[in-house]
Design a protein around this motif. Structure first.
Motif, mmCIF file in Angstrom:
data_model
loop_
_atom_site.group_PDB
_atom_site.id
_atom_site.type_symbol
_atom_site.label_atom_id
_atom_site.label_comp_id
_atom_site.label_asym_id
_atom_site.label_seq_id
_atom_site.Cartn_x
_atom_site.Cartn_y
_atom_site.Cartn_z
ATOM 1 N N LEU A 93 -9.461 -7.573 -18.724
ATOM 2 C CA LEU A 93 -8.509 -6.814 -17.858
ATOM 3 C C LEU A 93 -9.191 -5.964 -16.708
ATOM 4 C CD1 LEU A 93 -5.573 -6.009 -17.132
ATOM 5 C CD2 LEU A 93 -5.761 -3.884 -18.721
ATOM 6 N N LEU A 94 -8.732 -6.277 -15.430
ATOM 7 C CA LEU A 94 -9.417 -5.702 -14.369
ATOM 8 C C LEU A 94 -8.107 -4.870 -13.636
ATOM 9 C CD1 LEU A 94 -12.115 -6.732 -11.776
ATOM 10 C CD2 LEU A 94 -9.863 -5.301 -11.070
ATOM 11 N N ARG A 95 -8.384 -3.413 -13.556
ATOM 12 C CA ARG A 95 -7.186 -2.762 -13.068
ATOM 13 C C ARG A 95 -7.767 -2.355 -11.649
ATOM 14 N NH1 ARG A 95 -5.449 1.644 -15.407
ATOM 15 N NH2 ARG A 95 -3.182 1.245 -14.904
ATOM 16 N N MET A 96 -6.986 -2.380 -10.582
ATOM 17 C CA MET A 96 -7.396 -1.753 -9.415
ATOM 18 C C MET A 96 -6.347 -1.236 -8.528
ATOM 19 S SD MET A 96 -8.349 -5.164 -7.233
ATOM 20 C CE MET A 96 -8.640 -4.609 -5.911
ATOM 21 N N THR A 97 -6.590 -0.550 -7.550
ATOM 22 C CA THR A 97 -5.631 -0.264 -6.356
ATOM 23 C C THR A 97 -6.094 -0.229 -4.965
ATOM 24 O OG1 THR A 97 -4.157 1.851 -6.088
ATOM 25 C CG2 THR A 97 -6.523 2.211 -6.556
ATOM 26 N N CYS A 98 -5.002 -0.156 -4.096
ATOM 27 C CA CYS A 98 -5.374 -0.337 -2.684
ATOM 28 C C CYS A 98 -4.266 0.170 -1.842
ATOM 29 C CB CYS A 98 -5.693 -2.012 -2.389
ATOM 30 S SG CYS A 98 -6.142 -2.147 -0.599
ATOM 31 N N ALA A 99 -4.202 0.548 -0.638
ATOM 32 C CA ALA A 99 -3.054 0.837 0.215
ATOM 33 C C ALA A 99 -2.225 -0.261 0.295
ATOM 34 C CB ALA A 99 -3.811 1.405 1.593
ATOM 35 N N VAL A 100 -0.902 0.035 0.402
ATOM 36 C CA VAL A 100 0.051 -1.253 0.622
ATOM 37 C C VAL A 100 -0.048 -2.172 1.478
ATOM 38 C CG1 VAL A 100 2.662 -1.553 0.584
ATOM 39 C CG2 VAL A 100 1.942 0.195 -0.512
ATOM 40 N N ALA A 101 -0.026 -1.805 2.657
ATOM 41 C CA ALA A 101 -0.102 -2.849 3.584
ATOM 42 C C ALA A 101 -1.295 -3.758 3.845
ATOM 43 C CB ALA A 101 0.108 -2.104 5.233
ATOM 44 N N LEU A 132 -5.175 7.376 -6.033
ATOM 45 C CA LEU A 132 -4.991 7.604 -7.352
ATOM 46 C C LEU A 132 -6.440 7.843 -7.744
ATOM 47 C CD1 LEU A 132 -3.120 4.312 -8.563
ATOM 48 C CD2 LEU A 132 -2.186 6.696 -8.088
ATOM 49 N N ASP A 133 -6.383 8.669 -8.784
ATOM 50 C CA ASP A 133 -7.665 9.204 -9.559
ATOM 51 C C ASP A 133 -8.089 8.137 -10.383
ATOM 52 O OD1 ASP A 133 -9.338 10.386 -11.537
ATOM 53 O OD2 ASP A 133 -8.919 12.211 -10.626
ATOM 54 N N LEU A 134 -9.224 7.449 -10.155
ATOM 55 C CA LEU A 134 -9.730 6.216 -11.156
ATOM 56 C C LEU A 134 -10.216 6.692 -12.420
ATOM 57 C CD1 LEU A 134 -10.194 5.057 -8.191
ATOM 58 C CD2 LEU A 134 -11.964 3.791 -9.118
ATOM 59 N N LEU A 135 -10.703 7.871 -12.481
ATOM 60 C CA LEU A 135 -11.038 8.087 -14.227
ATOM 61 C C LEU A 135 -9.760 8.670 -14.813
ATOM 62 C CD1 LEU A 135 -13.919 10.505 -12.936
ATOM 63 C CD2 LEU A 135 -14.024 8.081 -13.672
ATOM 64 N N GLN A 136 -8.662 9.316 -14.096
ATOM 65 C CA GLN A 136 -7.489 9.754 -14.985
ATOM 66 C C GLN A 136 -6.688 8.471 -15.204
ATOM 67 O OE1 GLN A 136 -5.388 12.863 -13.296
ATOM 68 N NE2 GLN A 136 -6.963 14.361 -13.647
ATOM 69 N N GLU A 137 -6.444 7.635 -14.354
ATOM 70 C CA GLU A 137 -5.497 6.347 -14.328
ATOM 71 C C GLU A 137 -6.256 5.217 -15.107
ATOM 72 O OE1 GLU A 137 -2.482 6.355 -13.378
ATOM 73 O OE2 GLU A 137 -2.500 8.234 -12.394
ATOM 74 N N GLY A 138 -7.631 5.353 -15.378
ATOM 75 C CA GLY A 138 -8.246 4.174 -16.139
ATOM 76 C C GLY A 138 -8.552 3.007 -15.173
ATOM 77 N N LEU A 139 -8.783 3.257 -14.033
ATOM 78 C CA LEU A 139 -8.763 2.053 -12.892
ATOM 79 C C LEU A 139 -10.373 1.534 -12.814
ATOM 80 C CD1 LEU A 139 -6.342 3.522 -10.348
ATOM 81 C CD2 LEU A 139 -6.042 1.587 -11.694
ATOM 82 N N ASP A 140 -10.644 0.280 -12.870
ATOM 83 C CA ASP A 140 -11.888 -0.202 -12.693
ATOM 84 C C ASP A 140 -12.400 -0.010 -11.029
ATOM 85 O OD1 ASP A 140 -12.408 -1.108 -15.339
ATOM 86 O OD2 ASP A 140 -10.851 -2.503 -14.657
ATOM 87 N N LEU A 141 -11.501 0.023 -10.219
ATOM 88 C CA LEU A 141 -11.897 -0.281 -8.728
ATOM 89 C C LEU A 141 -10.763 0.226 -7.892
ATOM 90 C CD1 LEU A 141 -13.911 -1.724 -6.797
ATOM 91 C CD2 LEU A 141 -12.496 -3.826 -7.098
ATOM 92 N N ALA A 142 -10.893 0.725 -6.596
ATOM 93 C CA ALA A 142 -10.187 0.961 -5.630
ATOM 94 C C ALA A 142 -10.751 0.856 -4.255
ATOM 95 C CB ALA A 142 -9.878 2.747 -5.862
ATOM 96 N N ILE A 143 -9.977 0.262 -3.503
ATOM 97 C CA ILE A 143 -10.186 -0.047 -1.991
ATOM 98 C C ILE A 143 -9.483 1.066 -1.228
ATOM 99 C CG2 ILE A 143 -10.170 -1.973 -0.263
ATOM 100 C CD1 ILE A 143 -11.541 -2.776 -2.955
ATOM 101 N N ARG A 144 -10.300 1.575 -0.447
ATOM 102 C CA ARG A 144 -9.991 3.043 0.261
ATOM 103 C C ARG A 144 -10.441 2.629 1.802
ATOM 104 N NH1 ARG A 144 -10.125 7.326 -3.830
ATOM 105 N NH2 ARG A 144 -8.623 6.544 -5.149
ATOM 106 N N LEU A 145 -9.594 3.430 2.750
ATOM 107 C CA LEU A 145 -10.063 2.985 4.005
ATOM 108 C C LEU A 145 -10.562 4.411 4.627
ATOM 109 C CD1 LEU A 145 -6.668 0.891 4.565
ATOM 110 C CD2 LEU A 145 -8.907 0.087 4.005
#
Length: 299
Positions: A93-101, A132-145
């Protein structure tokens, strides 16, 4: 005799507090452990343990030596894992986040390409404009702008991000073209998520509050309003590049264009990245670079 000989035995005894327990951990006899530690002390010409019939304890020299040996063990294991993972297949499982558009337009298609190549991978993407807070949410990766804030995370630059001030020819025909930052006050500015627009003047960054009769926290919506001639907009290159090439939008005050920011991949601090994260970051960097090169070509 190897300089490494006896180090693993020494660490095992120090951590277990007994020669017998250390022997069980390493699958050796107590006499072998004792012999290796004695030889190590002889080579170092230093006593590492105080010995009693029930347990052993570290001398001051032993405590100092233990810290260095543990770091050496960690480094050795890290090196072995890194080599083993070079050809490792991304899976799990890989969990990640990014801005919507930006995620919908650029990141998700590239991630889907990556998933097609690695069917053992499972994916969860949360598209949100809330950081999102990667550590609190247990995310592996975030894409930030843009510019980064969280120093607890490791950042890899994926692509540049250039902001453009622009307007449709129709708007400029009606209201004229601004030739300085001070003239923006008399223009209708299409406001997105912030009314603070960034510029560069005389080598320094400058933040300018703008005003207008239109506001929406969607880049696509701002772009549509700008193309209709409603006012000036300041948007990243991935929204406006093709329209600047086609002439549907005109770049303004290019000498005051703010310094480049970037698109970043962020992940929690750790010395060794799993194959799934490392290879996805490389895939995203390559894909975004190709898209940028294509957008700079003839329209």
């Amino acid at each position: 005799m190897s300089n490494w000989e006896g180090l693993d035995e020494f660490v095992a005894v120090a951590e277990c507090g007994q020669f017998t327990a250390a022997a069980e951990r390493l699958g050796l006899s107590s006499s072998q452990i004792s012999r290796q530690v004695a030889r190590l002390e002889e080579r170092l010409q230093t006593r590492l343990f105080y010995r009693s019939t029930r347990k052993v304890s570290l001398t001051e020299a032993g405590q100092t030596f233990l810290q260095h040996c543990q770091r050496l063990q960690d480094g050795r294991e890290e090196a072995l894992r890194a080599i083993g993972d070079l050809a490792g297949e991304p899976k799990g499982l890989l969990r990640m986040t990014c801005a919507v558009a930006y995620g919908e337009r650029f990141i998700v298609p590239l991630v889907n390409d990556f998933m097609a190549l690695h069917p053992q991978l499972r994916l969860e993407i949360e598209l949100t404009n809330r950081p999102l807070d990667l550590l609190q949410e247990g995310l592996d990766l975030a894409i930030r702008l843009g510019r980064l804030q969280d120093s607890r995370l490791v950042a890899t630059r994926l692509a540049p991000r250039v902001m453009h001030l622009c307007a449709a020819p129709l708007y400029l025909q009606r209201y004229g073209r601004p030739h300085s930052l001070s003239e923006l006050a008399r223009h209708n500015c299409l406001i997105g998520s912030s009314d603070q627009w960034q510029f560069q003047q005389e080598g320094r960054e400058q933040s300018l509050r703008v005003q207008g009769n239109w506001r929406c926290n969607s880049g696509e919506a701002v772009l549509d309003a700008a193309l209709r001639g409603f006012g000036l907009c300041q948007l990243p290159d991935y929204y406006v590049q093709q329209h600047l090439h086609s002439g549907a939008l005109v770049a303004l005050l290019e000498a005051q264009q703010p310094p480049n920011t970037a698109v970043w991949a962020l992940y929690p601090q750790q010395r060794h990245l799993s194959p799934k994260v490392r290879q996805l970051v490389e895939h995203l960097k390559s894909g975004l670079t190709q898209r940028l090169a294509a957008s700079m070509g003839p329209s």
